[in-house]
Design a protein around this motif. Sequence first.
Motif, PDB file in Angstrom:
ATOM      1  N   CYS A  26     -10.295  17.750 -13.213  1.00 30.79           N
ATOM      2  CA  CYS A  26      -9.338  16.955 -12.444  1.00 30.79           C
ATOM      3  C   CYS A  26      -7.948  17.584 -12.490  1.00 30.79           C
ATOM      4  CB  CYS A  26      -9.241  15.540 -12.996  1.00 30.79           C
ATOM      5  SG  CYS A  26     -10.779  14.674 -12.924  1.00 30.79           S
ATOM      6  N   ALA A  29      -7.071  20.836  -7.527  1.00 31.24           N
ATOM      7  CA  ALA A  29      -7.206  19.389  -7.384  1.00 31.24           C
ATOM      8  C   ALA A  29      -5.842  18.727  -7.376  1.00 31.24           C
ATOM      9  CB  ALA A  29      -8.052  18.853  -8.520  1.00 31.24           C
ATOM     10  N   TRP A  35     -14.446  25.174  -2.789  1.00 32.45           N
ATOM     11  CA  TRP A  35     -14.009  24.195  -3.762  1.00 32.45           C
ATOM     12  C   TRP A  35     -14.427  22.803  -3.328  1.00 32.45           C
ATOM     13  CZ3 TRP A  35     -12.775  23.491  -8.484  1.00 32.45           C
ATOM     14  CH2 TRP A  35     -12.175  22.281  -8.878  1.00 32.45           C
ATOM     15  N   GLN A  65      -4.160  19.267  -4.037  1.00 31.96           N
ATOM     16  CA  GLN A  65      -4.754  18.417  -3.010  1.00 31.96           C
ATOM     17  C   GLN A  65      -4.326  16.966  -3.193  1.00 31.96           C
ATOM     18  OE1 GLN A  65      -6.296  19.467  -0.444  1.00 31.96           O
ATOM     19  NE2 GLN A  65      -7.176  21.479  -0.947  1.00 31.96           N
ATOM     20  N   LEU A 111     -13.980  18.992  -3.651  1.00 30.44           N
ATOM     21  CA  LEU A 111     -13.005  18.032  -4.175  1.00 30.44           C
ATOM     22  C   LEU A 111     -13.744  16.876  -4.813  1.00 30.44           C
ATOM     23  CD1 LEU A 111     -10.417  17.819  -1.309  1.00 30.44           C
ATOM     24  CD2 LEU A 111     -10.081  18.735  -3.601  1.00 30.44           C
TER      25      LEU A 111
END
Lengths: 924, 651
Positions: B532, B537, B616, B540, B618
């Motif tokens: 996380c 991450a 990637w 984003q 999410l």
Amino acid sequence: MAGLAPRVEYLAGFSCPLGGLAAGKPRVLCHGAEIFLSTGSELVYVYDREERLLIAVYKFPGQVWDLELLALRRALYVLCARSGIYCLSLDQDNRSVSRDDKDDGDDQDSEPPDPVIPVHPDTCVLPDATLHAFTVLDDMLVTLAQGPTQWKVQLFERPCPGEDCRPGGQIGEVELSTCTPPAGSLGEPAAPRFLPVLCCASPPGSRAPHSHPWGSGGITLEGALFGLLFGPDASLLESPVILCGLPDGQLCSVVLKTLVTSRLAPGDPKALVKILHHLEEPVIFIGALRTEPLSEDVGDAYCDCVVALGHHGRTLAIKASWDEAGHLVPELREYSLPGPVLCAACDRGSHVYHSTPSDLRVVDLAQEGSPWDPTQCDGFPGGLPSLLCPASLSICSVTTLSVSPRVLEGGAELLALSAKGRLMICSLDLRSETSHPTRVTSANAGQKIKELLSGIGTVSERVSSLKKAVDQRDKALTCLNEAMNVSCALLSSREGPRPISCTISTAWSRLQLQDVLTATCLLENSSGFSLDRGWALCIQVLRSSRALELDSAISAVTYTIPVDQLGPGGRREVTLPLGPSEDGVLDLPVTVSCALFYSLREVVGGALAPTDPFKDPSLDECTPDVLPAQEGVCLPLSEHTVDMLQGLRFPGLAAPHTQAPGSLSPARDPIHTFLGTCCGPGSQPAGSASLRAKYLPPSVATIKVSAELLRAALGDSHAGVSLCCATLQWLLAENAAVDIVRAQALSSVQGVAPDGTDVHLIIREVAVTDLCPAGPIQALEIQVESSSLANMCRAHHAIIGRFQPVFIHLAAWSLGDLIRYTASATGGTSCCPSGYRDLSALPQRPALGGWGTLFPGSVWDLRSSPGSRPGRFQKAGREAALSWAKIGTAVPRPEAKDGQREVGSEGKGPRRKSLASKPPSGWG
Amino acid sequence: MEAPPGGQGSVRFSRKGCLGPASATMAHKTPLGSSASQASCLDLWREKNDQLVRQAKVAQDSGLSLRRQQLAQDTLEGLRELLHSLQGLPAAVSVLPLELTVICNFITLRASLAQGFTEDLAQYIQQGLERVLETQEQLEARLEHGLRGLWESVLHISSLLPELHTALHHLAGLQAAFWLSTHRLGDLTLLLQTLNVSQSRASEDLLLLLKTWRPPAEESDAPLTLQNARGLRDVLLTAFACCQGLQELIAGNLPRALSSLHEAASGLCPRPVLVQVYTALGTCLRKMGSPQRALLYLVAALKEGSTWGPPLLEASRLYQQLGNTAAEIESLELLVEALSVTHIPEAPQLLIEVELLLPRTDPASPLHCGTHSQAKYLLASRCLQTGRAEDAAEHYLDLLALLLDSSEPKFSPPPCPPGPCVPEVFLEAAAALIQAGRAQDALTVCEELLSRTSSLLPKRPRLWEDARRGTKESPHCLPWVSATYLLQGQAWVQLGAQKEAISEFSRCLELLFQATPKDKEQGPASSCEQRCTSDVALQQLRAATLISRGLEWVASGQDTKALQDFLLSVQVCPGNRDASFHLLQTLRRLDRRDEAAALWRRLEAQTELPQENATWSLPLYLETCFGWIRPPDRETLLEEFRTSLLETCDL
């Protein structure tokens, strides 16, 4: 924490094995007034502390390793070694049997021990031979089993009493780190020395409250610490966590709610087990504390610090704290406490109690200084103390501890079981801390002063006992030093006069209507040291004639006389009776040897003995090893042989005024006395001796010694006296009568032996013609004559004994002088007593020193009177022979043993021959 | 009870004594009395062994697990004692068959009770072998070579001792099981080669060796065994084929896996193993591109027995691969149902079974089907991914109830790693609820998450204070806390409460921008948390929050503020096209044409490039969130823009 004065109350004693209880397996739990206790044996006791009596004793099929109490459900869970977990219902009706049985004996003090209730194997709720630890949660049972290679945590639905663990009861399982199974031969594994420790930690909001928050291992942690230690998942799930402390020192945790597995999906140890720390020594205890004082608005007190103790005292404390940036970080500290730790416990405050063999100590983990103030910004909470100062409670060898749920105002109550199996309650007063001085009011000031005074009292008592021990050791060391000095002085002076000497002289004296030969030992200390406590004079009296007999042990008597304070120049005299004993027998010669003995045990033993009751018992064990096996030091001083010449008395010689009446015939048999009086005055001498004298010719022995040699040996001291007189004086030098002999210049003397028979010594000058071809040699003939063959032999032996050292000395310069001596007995047959024959059978040993060379090929003959019975001769002969053997000379072979050779016997031939031709059958 | 000396003559005699009348030629070598007592003792021991074996069979049939356990334990002790008395005497060939049989029985019972082989069992085998060598006075010969050397010498001399043949093969079978379970395949191959030396030439193929190994049949008068050598051979064959097949499957050697698994399936398999083998065959065939054949095996597996988990999970994977979402979800629902039934495992047989020799399935294995809640999570997340928001929300709520409601008597497990961590489940649940239009419920879930982890959060008053003071160090922030604020904001958006939404987004941003990459090392770190906190991450998440707040500014008509947020979002996450579109729209609305044109050109250029972040994945909640803030008509916007730009160019 100076005022930690525990009030110890002993409740009861429980049986314990020899050597005390081993730590690790005993348990004690408390619920209400009931105390549940196991000592590591098969028994579990239930004790009522209010009524102070044993309520029940349960006997399990195996050693009890762990106890857990689920108070709400009234169930006791018991782990039995190599058997499994048993569950007992504690409801009263279940125990009614034992109660009923007890009722009749209740009033008496000497009530019989409670009936032991055997626990049936059917009550086993979880049979598993590999279980090593377990803990009970409200609805779950967590066990730790030792697998073949790994520890295994298993989770079960909690079985209820009397109900078999259902087949589907197992909820989860995960393997911990590797373990080394106990090395051993094939077969039964040995009992482990250390058991793993389990502890269940719950988050604060957990909706499944533990019924025993303070009883046996369940702890509730503060949210921050809980999340920090076990991760956010555990916090989110509000799951209890099992903390395992393994014997290899590993401390790991398993979040219980994640521990769910099936046979097809076993738990992944990497994901489920978190290793928190490694103590590197067996984990003894895991617990939790509240180190920060409670703020008023918070209702519940959760623990904010987790502690773990290792066997050797290594202690880990973990606390959550905030770093400078406000991050939550774990604060982890290791301390080292004095070990080995037997058991430990935490109270509801910040105290950890831990027990070692020597003491029960308490440490306070509360932060130092003022409590953290939340309004203060730069102060950070959660500082663990950098150093722990254990305070002693002065209770030793506690094998198991538990903090009683009873709340004492400002204190704690501990339940402890000592290694001796004694159950005690220790009430601690932790209030008297310096941090709360304001609490001392006038009301409790008096009490406080009293406590302080009693504290001072115990301390001073301890100090004085320690001081005493030190003094004792000092003294012992001084004594040892003196003893060393004395020993060195004695042992180093081989030549010349010894600094400490003991001279022995003999004399006849009259004790309790009986004449007794006494030896007087005079101990003289001419050294510069004093003989103090611990020294003793040992005098050994060895009746040598019996030394060769089978029961020789009884013939040696040792007298030990403590030498009490003999300073330099001091002397001490000791007089001992030598005999005759009550039966009138005095076997001469008697050897008296003196020695100084120093008792190490007496001097050092006291100093080494454990005077300190709180000392580590493991140290005490070595005390016996410190003392040497020989319990002291023995220094021989002198040896003296009392022979017949010293034991002779000469009643005829004594001046009339010195002669006490009755001493004439010593030790007379009352019957003899009676017979003597019956015969009247003027008659023949009475008694067997006189009878023997009348009808038996006396035994005679002669010794011929070269006059020249004797003259040389006697030296100038006897100038002006004839050689005969001088020799007699020399022979009797150690006799009390020597002065009279000297004064009267006697060459022959009539004496009385200790048993009353007469002994005649006659010394005359003779010429020996058959020895040297050059011509006759001037010689001195010493004739010993006695009606008793034994006494004759003794006297003869004594005379030989006098000559022996002189001639050994003289042999050095006059080897050329040949001495021939002949001992002959007249008036007897030529038969040889069997004793002598026995001796002749002995191998001819080489002579000691120059003795053999001085008297080569000595000729022996002993004749006895014709009417004598063989048995008597036999006995006398043996006595004489033994006397000979004792002084260690080569026994001359009696060449005329079969009587065919005759020396100096006239006119007795035929009788002698007849006897010789028909020797008694017993003599062969 | 004098043992015969180790010499050959007397041994042979006593053996004959056992079998029948003693031969007169040998009778003079041993005193008659000792022979008789020995024979009777041997009979006694044999009787004891047979009785213990019968007792073990009684224990096996006993229904009560407690009684069964105790009986089995007693039998084990009895065998141990018997072995003790047998080994107390010098080794003799006449007694050895019984002694070896007792060892075999002991090992069999012990291994099945402990559900595994332990090192000390190897010691029992070694002892037996040493006793054999002892009779030949060759003990010193091969000790230094360990068990392997022992076996070699024992099998070498066994031709001289035909009476030991059966027992030695039995013991060899147990040794093979031991080595198989401890993966010492090299030793195992050598052992089998030595055993097979008469039948075939040396081969390296273990499967072939096992097949060609023919343990001699037991004689009718031999002491009873718990499991004979032939039965053991069959178990070994199946177990080895199964192990090999699974290993090849994981390693990706599909054809070889297929043949091994076929071999295992054709052998004697207990049902649970057969289900596993069929499932593995299904997996293998799916990966080989034959879904229909795979399906046939899965159906066969489902027909086989009570363990439906693995085939159902495999079926869902198969349907997912086929794109049949309805069937996939259905099989997942079945899986959840199947796993919710408490599976009571049958009590294992008191024999060496195939399961005993199989390695435990680890999460990486295709046969790992997880727990009930893991299946539930899988179902819920698949529903969310496939757009079944209503179902997803229901499933997530069920899952949360399972996880958190400890009042339920049946203990329920959470999804454990390598699945998502528990906070992520909460976040996904909230996202699903918002998706399903249940914003209020989403808020409740978020609050629950925050309250349960509140103790782990940085201290609030200190945080504000530090912020005011401008401390250089920013507080560590748990990533899911900011994500929770984001979702709370989205819930408020759905509820139409702009003010609350904006404040939530602002709070989230404040946390996010204070978190520096350095903080990753600190604090409690689990694997999922690291994921996380990863930079991507985090970027984003920042972009999503900025866009969300910008959209709220747009809705409240504050375009300049919106522009600021969109600009920032493009800056923090240049690869995010959604941010660029929102910025483009805002620029157009504000009529800042030049900037808009530049941005458009950049976007045009980007479309030709592949998406850099495609690899990637999410977190699901974030992906769902991006679904809400995605501009609805990106292509039309671009088209409109192109035409408008062309118009302006034309002008």
